[in-house]
Scaffold this motif. Structure first.
Motif, PDB file in Angstrom:
ATOM      1  N   ILE A  29       0.827  -1.209   0.000  1.00 25.47           N
ATOM      2  CA  ILE A  29       0.000   0.000   0.000  1.00 25.47           C
ATOM      3  C   ILE A  29       0.858   1.255   0.000  1.00 25.47           C
ATOM      4  O   ILE A  29       0.407   2.323  -0.431  1.00 25.47           O
ATOM      5  CB  ILE A  29      -0.976  -0.001   1.198  1.00 25.47           C
ATOM      6  N   ASP A  30       2.113   1.139   0.434  1.00 28.85           N
ATOM      7  CA  ASP A  30       3.019   2.296   0.453  1.00 28.85           C
ATOM      8  C   ASP A  30       3.118   2.934  -0.938  1.00 28.85           C
ATOM      9  O   ASP A  30       3.090   4.161  -1.069  1.00 28.85           O
ATOM     10  CB  ASP A  30       4.425   1.877   0.899  1.00 28.85           C
ATOM     11  N   ALA A  31       3.223   2.089  -1.969  1.00 22.45           N
ATOM     12  CA  ALA A  31       3.343   2.599  -3.344  1.00 22.45           C
ATOM     13  C   ALA A  31       2.066   3.310  -3.778  1.00 22.45           C
ATOM     14  O   ALA A  31       2.115   4.345  -4.452  1.00 22.45           O
ATOM     15  CB  ALA A  31       3.657   1.452  -4.299  1.00 22.45           C
ATOM     16  N   VAL A  32       0.923   2.766  -3.378  1.00 27.98           N
ATOM     17  CA  VAL A  32      -0.363   3.389  -3.710  1.00 27.98           C
ATOM     18  C   VAL A  32      -0.464   4.761  -3.040  1.00 27.98           C
ATOM     19  O   VAL A  32      -0.894   5.742  -3.658  1.00 27.98           O
ATOM     20  CB  VAL A  32      -1.531   2.494  -3.271  1.00 27.98           C
ATOM     21  N   LEU A  33      -0.049   4.834  -1.801  1.00 32.41           N
ATOM     22  CA  LEU A  33      -0.086   6.107  -1.065  1.00 32.41           C
ATOM     23  C   LEU A  33       0.827   7.137  -1.725  1.00 32.41           C
ATOM     24  O   LEU A  33       0.453   8.310  -1.873  1.00 32.41           O
ATOM     25  CB  LEU A  33       0.338   5.885   0.390  1.00 32.41           C
ATOM     26  N   LEU A  34       2.026   6.721  -2.124  1.00 29.49           N
ATOM     27  CA  LEU A  34       2.967   7.635  -2.770  1.00 29.49           C
ATOM     28  C   LEU A  34       2.392   8.180  -4.070  1.00 29.49           C
ATOM     29  O   LEU A  34       2.454   9.383  -4.337  1.00 29.49           O
ATOM     30  CB  LEU A  34       4.286   6.916  -3.042  1.00 29.49           C
ATOM     31  N   ALA A  35       1.813   7.295  -4.887  1.00 29.58           N
ATOM     32  CA  ALA A  35       1.268   7.712  -6.182  1.00 29.58           C
ATOM     33  C   ALA A  35       0.095   8.678  -6.025  1.00 29.58           C
ATOM     34  O   ALA A  35      -0.133   9.525  -6.893  1.00 29.58           O
ATOM     35  CB  ALA A  35       0.835   6.487  -6.981  1.00 29.58           C
ATOM     36  N   CYS A  51      13.824   3.096  -8.134  1.00 34.95           N
ATOM     37  CA  CYS A  51      13.539   1.839  -7.408  1.00 34.95           C
ATOM     38  C   CYS A  51      12.126   1.371  -7.739  1.00 34.95           C
ATOM     39  O   CYS A  51      11.303   1.111  -6.858  1.00 34.95           O
ATOM     40  CB  CYS A  51      13.696   2.034  -5.909  1.00 34.95           C
ATOM     41  N   SER A  52      11.840   1.231  -9.018  1.00 34.41           N
ATOM     42  CA  SER A  52      10.478   1.115  -9.522  1.00 34.41           C
ATOM     43  C   SER A  52       9.827  -0.250  -9.307  1.00 34.41           C
ATOM     44  O   SER A  52       8.618  -0.394  -9.476  1.00 34.41           O
ATOM     45  CB  SER A  52      10.462   1.450 -11.018  1.00 34.41           C
ATOM     46  N   GLY A  53      10.624  -1.274  -8.943  1.00 37.41           N
ATOM     47  CA  GLY A  53      10.036  -2.590  -8.703  1.00 37.41           C
ATOM     48  C   GLY A  53       9.327  -3.123  -9.935  1.00 37.41           C
ATOM     49  O   GLY A  53       9.862  -3.111 -11.041  1.00 37.41           O
ATOM     50  N   ASN A  54       8.078  -3.568  -9.755  1.00 40.33           N
ATOM     51  CA  ASN A  54       7.323  -4.103 -10.892  1.00 40.33           C
ATOM     52  C   ASN A  54       6.507  -3.034 -11.610  1.00 40.33           C
ATOM     53  O   ASN A  54       5.605  -3.349 -12.383  1.00 40.33           O
ATOM     54  CB  ASN A  54       6.425  -5.264 -10.450  1.00 40.33           C
ATOM     55  N   GLY A  55       6.825  -1.772 -11.333  1.00 39.73           N
ATOM     56  CA  GLY A  55       6.232  -0.677 -12.102  1.00 39.73           C
ATOM     57  C   GLY A  55       4.931  -0.132 -11.550  1.00 39.73           C
ATOM     58  O   GLY A  55       4.225   0.604 -12.244  1.00 39.73           O
ATOM     59  N   ILE A  56       4.632  -0.408 -10.301  1.00 39.81           N
ATOM     60  CA  ILE A  56       3.348  -0.005  -9.733  1.00 39.81           C
ATOM     61  C   ILE A  56       3.160   1.513  -9.727  1.00 39.81           C
ATOM     62  O   ILE A  56       2.099   2.015 -10.123  1.00 39.81           O
ATOM     63  CB  ILE A  56       3.170  -0.593  -8.305  1.00 39.81           C
ATOM     64  N   VAL A  57       4.164   2.281  -9.307  1.00 40.55           N
ATOM     65  CA  VAL A  57       3.983   3.739  -9.215  1.00 40.55           C
ATOM     66  C   VAL A  57       3.792   4.361 -10.606  1.00 40.55           C
ATOM     67  O   VAL A  57       2.860   5.152 -10.806  1.00 40.55           O
ATOM     68  CB  VAL A  57       5.134   4.400  -8.428  1.00 40.55           C
ATOM     69  N   PRO A  58       4.633   4.044 -11.611  1.00 41.92           N
ATOM     70  CA  PRO A  58       4.370   4.582 -12.953  1.00 41.92           C
ATOM     71  C   PRO A  58       2.979   4.236 -13.484  1.00 41.92           C
ATOM     72  O   PRO A  58       2.310   5.080 -14.090  1.00 41.92           O
ATOM     73  CB  PRO A  58       5.474   3.947 -13.799  1.00 41.92           C
ATOM     74  N   LEU A  59       2.529   3.008 -13.259  1.00 45.37           N
ATOM     75  CA  LEU A  59       1.193   2.623 -13.731  1.00 45.37           C
ATOM     76  C   LEU A  59       0.115   3.486 -13.072  1.00 45.37           C
ATOM     77  O   LEU A  59      -0.788   3.989 -13.752  1.00 45.37           O
ATOM     78  CB  LEU A  59       0.932   1.142 -13.434  1.00 45.37           C
ATOM     79  N   ARG A  77      14.576  -9.288 -13.207  1.00 49.29           N
ATOM     80  CA  ARG A  77      13.256  -9.945 -13.165  1.00 49.29           C
ATOM     81  C   ARG A  77      12.141  -8.917 -12.938  1.00 49.29           C
ATOM     82  O   ARG A  77      11.087  -8.973 -13.579  1.00 49.29           O
ATOM     83  CB  ARG A  77      13.254 -10.993 -12.050  1.00 49.29           C
ATOM     84  N   LEU A  78      12.360  -7.973 -12.033  1.00 50.29           N
ATOM     85  CA  LEU A  78      11.339  -6.954 -11.768  1.00 50.29           C
ATOM     86  C   LEU A  78      11.187  -6.010 -12.953  1.00 50.29           C
ATOM     87  O   LEU A  78      10.069  -5.629 -13.318  1.00 50.29           O
ATOM     88  CB  LEU A  78      11.686  -6.162 -10.506  1.00 50.29           C
ATOM     89  N   TYR A  79      12.302  -5.630 -13.536  1.00 50.65           N
ATOM     90  CA  TYR A  79      12.275  -4.796 -14.740  1.00 50.65           C
ATOM     91  C   TYR A  79      11.444  -5.465 -15.827  1.00 50.65           C
ATOM     92  O   TYR A  79      10.590  -4.840 -16.471  1.00 50.65           O
ATOM     93  CB  TYR A  79      13.710  -4.541 -15.215  1.00 50.65           C
ATOM     94  N   ASP A  80      11.670  -6.759 -16.030  1.00 51.41           N
ATOM     95  CA  ASP A  80      10.944  -7.517 -17.055  1.00 51.41           C
ATOM     96  C   ASP A  80       9.443  -7.554 -16.753  1.00 51.41           C
ATOM     97  O   ASP A  80       8.613  -7.393 -17.660  1.00 51.41           O
ATOM     98  CB  ASP A  80      11.517  -8.932 -17.121  1.00 51.41           C
ATOM     99  N   MET A  81       9.093  -7.726 -15.492  1.00 52.42           N
ATOM    100  CA  MET A  81       7.679  -7.725 -15.103  1.00 52.42           C
ATOM    101  C   MET A  81       7.040  -6.366 -15.386  1.00 52.42           C
ATOM    102  O   MET A  81       5.917  -6.279 -15.888  1.00 52.42           O
ATOM    103  CB  MET A  81       7.542  -8.077 -13.617  1.00 52.42           C
ATOM    104  N   ALA A  82       7.767  -5.307 -15.057  1.00 57.40           N
ATOM    105  CA  ALA A  82       7.254  -3.951 -15.275  1.00 57.40           C
ATOM    106  C   ALA A  82       7.013  -3.681 -16.759  1.00 57.40           C
ATOM    107  O   ALA A  82       5.974  -3.142 -17.150  1.00 57.40           O
ATOM    108  CB  ALA A  82       8.224  -2.926 -14.693  1.00 57.40           C
ATOM    109  N   VAL A  83       7.977  -4.059 -17.589  1.00 59.67           N
ATOM    110  CA  VAL A  83       7.851  -3.849 -19.035  1.00 59.67           C
ATOM    111  C   VAL A  83       6.639  -4.587 -19.580  1.00 59.67           C
ATOM    112  O   VAL A  83       5.854  -4.035 -20.372  1.00 59.67           O
ATOM    113  CB  VAL A  83       9.141  -4.306 -19.759  1.00 59.67           C
ATOM    114  N   ARG A  84       6.447  -5.825 -19.160  1.00 59.77           N
ATOM    115  CA  ARG A  84       5.314  -6.608 -19.656  1.00 59.77           C
ATOM    116  C   ARG A  84       3.976  -6.065 -19.152  1.00 59.77           C
ATOM    117  O   ARG A  84       2.976  -6.123 -19.874  1.00 59.77           O
ATOM    118  CB  ARG A  84       5.493  -8.078 -19.266  1.00 59.77           C
ATOM    119  N   SER A  85       3.942  -5.532 -17.929  1.00 60.64           N
ATOM    120  CA  SER A  85       2.706  -4.926 -17.418  1.00 60.64           C
ATOM    121  C   SER A  85       2.310  -3.707 -18.247  1.00 60.64           C
ATOM    122  O   SER A  85       1.139  -3.512 -18.581  1.00 60.64           O
ATOM    123  CB  SER A  85       2.868  -4.515 -15.951  1.00 60.64           C
TER     124      SER A  85
END
Length: 243
Positions: A29-35, A51-59, A77-85
């Protein structure tokens, strides 16, 4: 599309989907709060999420702004997940990801060129080896193994234009350190909010926003409570599920 134990989760409030993995990374939820907390330009600009992780904040930010968004993530691995999302949601024209060490990003992208920088960094200083999570993905996300708080703040300051905004989510216990480092790198704290699990409990999340070379004047926003009588509060429900 999905690999291994990955799953495709809904971001209900935004009508988006995101690839997650219980063994690699699931956003909190921290990422949701930040966004929701950060001020972003509505129509145009350049936003970087460190430190984008799986891309939650950009999305999530893509629903609040038409600006170009770039996420930086060091773990393949996280970068790849973010790109595919991003591909799944059809947002390639607005969101890009770069795999790399945040400390190298200012030299790569140039200094003083960005309007907003966000970061949900590792919260904990590097502990003794036996205390580090044996899951490498989680260890890197939680502990300052590959970047420190000072790295995050100094890189943010380097990337921002004069008057650009920086927003971080962190732990209240490191508030003094965060403010001290922000002042050191000319990021003037301008807005802060403390988040509490519920009424009567101590704050466990800190949201803070600063302006590059801004004038001193810190606004402390009303507290945000996550739960009330066992359910999400109305404000948090709106963030997660929409109005």
């Amino acid at each position: 599309m999905l690999k291994g134990d990955e799953r495709l989760d809904y971001l209900l409030a935004e009508n988006l989907r995101i690839i997650q993995s219980p063994s690699v990374f699931s956003f909190s939820i921290d990422a949701v709060l930040l966004a929701n907390f950060v001020h972003v330009p509505i129509q145009k600009g350049n936003i970087i999420d460190l430190c984008s992780g799986n891309g939650i904040v950009p999305l999530l930010l893509s629903k609040r702004t038409n600006a170009d968004i770039l996420g930086i993530e060091i773990q393949e691995r996280l970068y790849d997940m973010a790109v595919r999302s991003v591909e799944y949601n059809g947002l390639n024209d607005r969101i890009q990801f770069l795999k790399g060490d945040i400390k190298e990003i200012p030299a790569l992208l140039g200094r003083g060129k960005h309007d907003v920088v966000t970061c949900n960094p590792p919260y904990f200083k590097t502990p003794q080896k036996e205390q580090i999570n044996p899951n490498e993905y989680l260890a890197i996300a939680r502990h300052e193994l590959l970047c420190t708080l000072e790295d995050v703040i100094s890189v943010t300051a380097a990337l921002l234009k004069q008057g650009g905004k920086a927003a971080f989510v962190h732990r209240p216990g490191r508030l003094i350190e965060i403010v001290t480092l922000m002042k050191k790198y000319q990021l003037e704290p301008k807005k802060m909010r403390l988040v509490y699990p519920r009424m009567g409990k101590e704050a466990n999340i800190l949201l803070i926003e600063g302006i590059k070379n801004g004038k001193p004047d810190l606004r402390v926003l009303p507290p945000l409570y996550i739960f009330e009588e066992g359910n999400y509060t109305e404000e948090v429900q709106e963030m997660l599920y929409g109005k």
